[in-house]
Structures are given as structure tokens and as C-alpha cells.
Design an enzyme around this catalytic site. Structure first.
Site: not given
Length: 171
Positions: A96, A139-141, A143
Site C-alpha cells: 500500500k 494502515l493510515d492513508k 503510511t
């Protein structure tokens, strides 16, 4: 197609109040929804786009307000470049990138990891009764990192259990 799923146009004559209030009442939508649609260009005041919710046009001005048909809630496949490190019949491991949102949501209806996965994965089984990739963790945007993606209910449940029981390490 159901009448509820079609675009609707409302023609009204201004009564001098704030447009977002008038449009909300005329179309049966919330004031914030009317304001958002105005900002997107769905309101014409005397034939010209009116994007400011607080506009108070003079009485008697013609207003045309269009409420677009609702968008399909299910995420759609999108051809977005994606690095898949591993894939088999049950799961995939993908990278990602930083700046990509994982799930479609308000403010991010497309361009997400889920949209990319729907286009790229070889096969998906039903996850919770829907044909979709099973995101096992978050996962945060902003990260970047590896994401485990289940391709069926059984794998989703097992990977979730393994994470919960700390049989899988995250760094």
C-alpha cells in the site's frame, strides 16, 4: 430503474431566503447535502451556476436544482497501479503506497486500495456475502506498507484470528 435512483430536477422561484434552505425544503434533502450539491455545480440561479450555500437571491429569481442519481455504494474496480508481492487462491500480500486510502468512504469514494484490488486480483470469493477483497488490518492513508488481503471468508477469519493471537507480527 426505480424513481428513487434517477436524477431529479427541481424548478423553484426564490423567496429571498438562503438558497441551501430553500433547496433542502424543495428537494427533501438535508441542508448540508443541498450545500454540497451547490458547491459541485448542481444549482443554477437565473441560468448561472450558484455554488455558495448562503446566497440570498432576490425574490422571484428562477432556481433550478438538480439532485443526481445516487452512486452505487459498492466499490468499483479501477485500473490503479499496484504492487502485488504474493498471491494464491486464498490471499494476497500487496504494497500500500503512502497517500492511498484503504477503503472507499466519504471524501474518498474511489482511488482506494480496495478499488485497485478489485481490478487486479485474479479471483475473489464472497467475504461477508459480497464479492470484495477482505482487508485484514489497517494502515493510515499516509503510511506505506504491506497489507494482507483475504480472498474468501475462511482466510479472512483465520488471518484475523492469527493477528489477534499475535501469531503474525507487524512492524
Amino acid at each position: 430503474m426505480s424513481k428513487d435512483l434517477e436524477e431529479k430536477a427541481f424548478h423553484l422561484v426564490s423567496d429571498g431566503r438562503r438558497l441551501d434552505v430553500q433547496l433542502s425544503e424543495a428537494a427533501g434533502v438535508s441542508r448540508s447535502r443541498a450545500a454540497a450539491l451547490m458547491e459541485e455545480g448542481y444549482c443554477l440561479l437565473a441560468g448561472e451556476p450558484c455554488r455558495k450555500a448562503g446566497t440570498k437571491p432576490p425574490e422571484g429569481r428562477e432556481v433550478v436544482f438538480t439532485v443526481p442519481a445516487p452512486k452505487e455504494a459498492a466499490p468499483q474496480a479501477e485500473d490503479i497501479p499496484l504492487d502485488i508481492l504474493y498471491e494464491d487462491a486464498d490471499l494476497a500480500v500487496v504494497v500500500k503506497p503512502r497517500g492511498m486510502v484503504v477503503h472507499p468512504a466519504a471524501g474518498h469514494p474511489d482511488g482506494t486500495l480496495v478499488n485497485a484490488l478489485l481490478a487486479r486480483l485474479d479471483s475473489l470469493g464472497g467475504i461477508g456475502g459480497e464479492l470484495r477483497p477482505g482487508i485484514v488490518h489497517r494502515l493510515d492513508k499516509e503510511t506505506s506498507g504491506l497489507m494482507l488481503v483475504a480472498k474468501n471468508d475462511e482466510t479472512q477469519e483465520e488471518l484475523s484470528r492469527m493477528l489477534k493471537d499475535r501469531e503474525i507480527e507487524k512492524h
